[in-house]
Design an enzyme around this catalytic site. Sequence first.
Site, PDB file in Angstrom:
ATOM      1  N   LYS A  16     -48.860  12.735   2.065  1.00  0.00           N
ATOM      2  CA  LYS A  16     -50.026  13.454   2.600  1.00  0.00           C
ATOM      3  C   LYS A  16     -50.710  12.633   3.695  1.00  0.00           C
ATOM      4  O   LYS A  16     -51.053  13.135   4.776  1.00  0.00           O
ATOM      5  CB  LYS A  16     -51.011  13.740   1.458  1.00  0.00           C
ATOM      6  CG  LYS A  16     -52.394  14.187   1.884  1.00  0.00           C
ATOM      7  CD  LYS A  16     -52.376  15.581   2.457  1.00  0.00           C
ATOM      8  CE  LYS A  16     -53.704  15.927   3.122  1.00  0.00           C
ATOM      9  NZ  LYS A  16     -53.697  17.231   3.751  1.00  0.00           N
ATOM     10  N   CYS A  49     -60.208  15.166   7.817  1.00  0.00           N
ATOM     11  CA  CYS A  49     -58.948  14.603   7.319  1.00  0.00           C
ATOM     12  C   CYS A  49     -58.310  13.574   8.241  1.00  0.00           C
ATOM     13  O   CYS A  49     -57.992  12.462   7.826  1.00  0.00           O
ATOM     14  CB  CYS A  49     -57.974  15.744   7.071  1.00  0.00           C
ATOM     15  SG  CYS A  49     -58.695  16.952   5.969  1.00  0.00           S
TER      16      CYS A  49
HETATM   17  N1  SAJ Z   1     -56.773  17.537  18.528  1.00  0.00           N
HETATM   18  C1  SAJ Z   1     -56.557  16.976  19.789  1.00  0.00           C
HETATM   19  N2  SAJ Z   1     -55.367  17.227  20.398  1.00  0.00           N
HETATM   20  C2  SAJ Z   1     -54.387  17.989  19.844  1.00  0.00           C
HETATM   21  C3  SAJ Z   1     -54.601  18.542  18.561  1.00  0.00           C
HETATM   22  C4  SAJ Z   1     -55.801  18.292  17.925  1.00  0.00           C
HETATM   23  O1  SAJ Z   1     -57.423  16.286  20.341  1.00  0.00           O
HETATM   24  O2  SAJ Z   1     -53.332  18.166  20.466  1.00  0.00           O
HETATM   25  C5  SAJ Z   1     -58.036  17.269  17.815  1.00  0.00           C
HETATM   26  C6  SAJ Z   1     -58.775  18.547  17.390  1.00  0.00           C
HETATM   27  O3  SAJ Z   1     -59.560  19.049  18.446  1.00  0.00           O
HETATM   28  C7  SAJ Z   1     -59.593  18.021  16.227  1.00  0.00           C
HETATM   29  C8  SAJ Z   1     -58.682  16.981  15.603  1.00  0.00           C
HETATM   30  O4  SAJ Z   1     -57.733  16.641  16.591  1.00  0.00           O
HETATM   31  O5  SAJ Z   1     -60.782  17.390  16.675  1.00  0.00           O
HETATM   32  C9  SAJ Z   1     -57.975  17.417  14.335  1.00  0.00           C
HETATM   33  O6  SAJ Z   1     -57.609  18.790  14.418  1.00  0.00           O
HETATM   34  P1  SAJ Z   1     -56.190  19.324  13.938  1.00  0.00           P
HETATM   35  O7  SAJ Z   1     -56.133  20.769  14.231  1.00  0.00           O
HETATM   36  O8  SAJ Z   1     -55.124  18.468  14.515  1.00  0.00           O
HETATM   37  O9  SAJ Z   1     -56.168  19.006  12.370  1.00  0.00           O
HETATM   38  P2  SAJ Z   1     -57.187  19.339  11.155  1.00  0.00           P
HETATM   39  O10 SAJ Z   1     -57.945  18.085  10.850  1.00  0.00           O
HETATM   40  O11 SAJ Z   1     -57.971  20.553  11.395  1.00  0.00           O
HETATM   41  O12 SAJ Z   1     -56.113  19.603   9.976  1.00  0.00           O
HETATM   42  C10 SAJ Z   1     -55.193  18.572   9.654  1.00  0.00           C
HETATM   43  C11 SAJ Z   1     -53.773  19.189   9.573  1.00  0.00           C
HETATM   44  N3  SAJ Z   1     -52.768  18.137   9.478  1.00  0.00           N
HETATM   45  C12 SAJ Z   1     -51.639  18.154  10.218  1.00  0.00           C
HETATM   46  O13 SAJ Z   1     -51.393  19.000  11.026  1.00  0.00           O
HETATM   47  C13 SAJ Z   1     -50.665  17.049   9.960  1.00  0.00           C
HETATM   48  C14 SAJ Z   1     -53.699  20.135   8.366  1.00  0.00           C
HETATM   49  O14 SAJ Z   1     -52.375  20.626   8.207  1.00  0.00           O
HETATM   50  C15 SAJ Z   1     -54.120  19.385   7.095  1.00  0.00           C
HETATM   51  O15 SAJ Z   1     -54.060  20.216   5.938  1.00  0.00           O
HETATM   52  C16 SAJ Z   1     -55.553  18.938   7.300  1.00  0.00           C
HETATM   53  O16 SAJ Z   1     -55.583  18.018   8.405  1.00  0.00           O
HETATM   54  C17 SAJ Z   1     -56.011  18.274   5.992  1.00  0.00           C
HETATM   55  O17 SAJ Z   1     -56.806  18.915   5.283  1.00  0.00           O
HETATM   56  O18 SAJ Z   1     -55.526  17.200   5.671  1.00  0.00           O
END
Ligand code: SAJ
Length: 436
Positions: A214, A268
């Site tokens: 995880k 997360c």
């Molecule tokens: N972000 C970027 N660039 C990107 C993608 C995201 O700057 O290319 C930023 C987003 O704007 C945000 C942050 O990263 O601020 C995180 O967003 P996210 O959409 O990447 O992830 P979370 O935190 O919403 O959800 C993650 C997911 N993990 C993965 O994809 C490996 C989700 O599947 C998990 O269930 C979740 O964490 C969790 O609960 O652990």
Amino acid sequence: MAEFASDAPAENDEDQLEVCVLGLGYVGLPTALLMARSHGVVGVDVDPERVATLRDGELPFDEPGLAELFDEVAPRFHVTDEVIPADAYVIATPTPLDHAVGVADLAAVRAAAESISPHLTPETLVVVESTVPPGASDQLLASVFVEAGYEPGEYRYAYCPERAIPGDTVAEMVENHRVVGCSDSAAADQIRRLYDFVDGEIHTTDPLTAEAVKLMENTHRDVAIALANEFALMAEQLGIDVHRAIELANEHPRVELMNPGPGVGGHCITTDPKLLGSNVSHDRLLSVARQVNDAMPGHAFRRVQAVIGNRTRARIAVLGAAYKGDVDDTRETPTRLFVQHARNAGHEVRVHDPYVDEFDPTPRPLVEAVTGADCTVVLTDHDAYRELDPERLTPHVERRVVVDTRAVLDRERWCNAGFRVEVLGDGADTDRRPGR
Ligand code: SAJ
């Protein structure tokens, strides 16, 4: 067990379990509702306000499909503030991280385990859904249950973290594969019954491996975003547009670069690399990635400061408080740090967000937020901003300058409306190229 009484029993009564879900937050509530499709579920929360809201038939937060699911399973889902006897317990309480020292606070998970303890039998399944450091679920449950008089091996447990993305939680909880760490094969069998709403595959392993998996998943994402952010900073100095460069690099069949932005938010990804590195000495890359991402709100502010120039007490209109697009969640949002930087420099910040009502400063309607703005900055990639008509802003802003940290604006449209558009990671049309 009257609380489990069901006036709409599951299709096969033999498979129906009586389940108690502890913690009705972003993970616990959708999990409880999905389980209630086949099982009798009692949701427990220590927050009386949350219990009252749910009992009144209201949801404390929004996610696509959640309201429909809530209605669908209403006959089999009950909410209480007290743990009751059940066949299975699911712990979905928060594990907040002290970011200064990088240590998770497992008090809520411990309290949940303690409240289950009086009801434990050798057949009861205890599931930990909360994200915890490697090894923590085993140690924590042992310390609670052994103290309560059970021998190790006398209770069944599983570590079953969700993988759902906020903004599409319900669908992803159903569709995604799961990696579940089980204490024994009986626990694995019960997990398959309990999580019968999962269409994806359920891969079983030991709890320690499942805990690490995880954390590795979210760490992978954090490091990948840090690389994109590092490329954005390089691109600004090289004089190239990082977004075009990423698009072209991703044409390679084995390259999949992510998008840069004003930083990484959410509960997360900002936390999990620290949990993964908490009891080991080899976490250098993880720490550097965190530093790169943590520095991005400051960089976004410096891009804004550069266009404001030496104007003191400027007014900055911030578009977006949520940590990412099309959600109302502001946990660990980069906007908070951006606002702090701007206030430290003496500027006034006004915020707009179509999804967020509570934030500091309190979000305002769009026109109010941009009125008198010396600079407008996009910090969240809401679809509403992609489609935003710049003419809605022109009569109200003081200066037509926008800094787009997510590369979401239709640049041509904004330029045609008389805006100077600066994009984070785009050094192609600036004076930042070496030698210029
Ligand atoms: N972000 C970027 N660039 C990107 C993608 C995201 O700057 O290319 C930023 C987003 O704007 C945000 C942050 O990263 O601020 C995180 O967003 P996210 O959409 O990447 O992830 P979370 O935190 O919403 O959800 C993650 C997911 N993990 C993965 O994809 C490996 C989700 O599947 C998990 O269930 C979740 O964490 C969790 O609960 O652990």
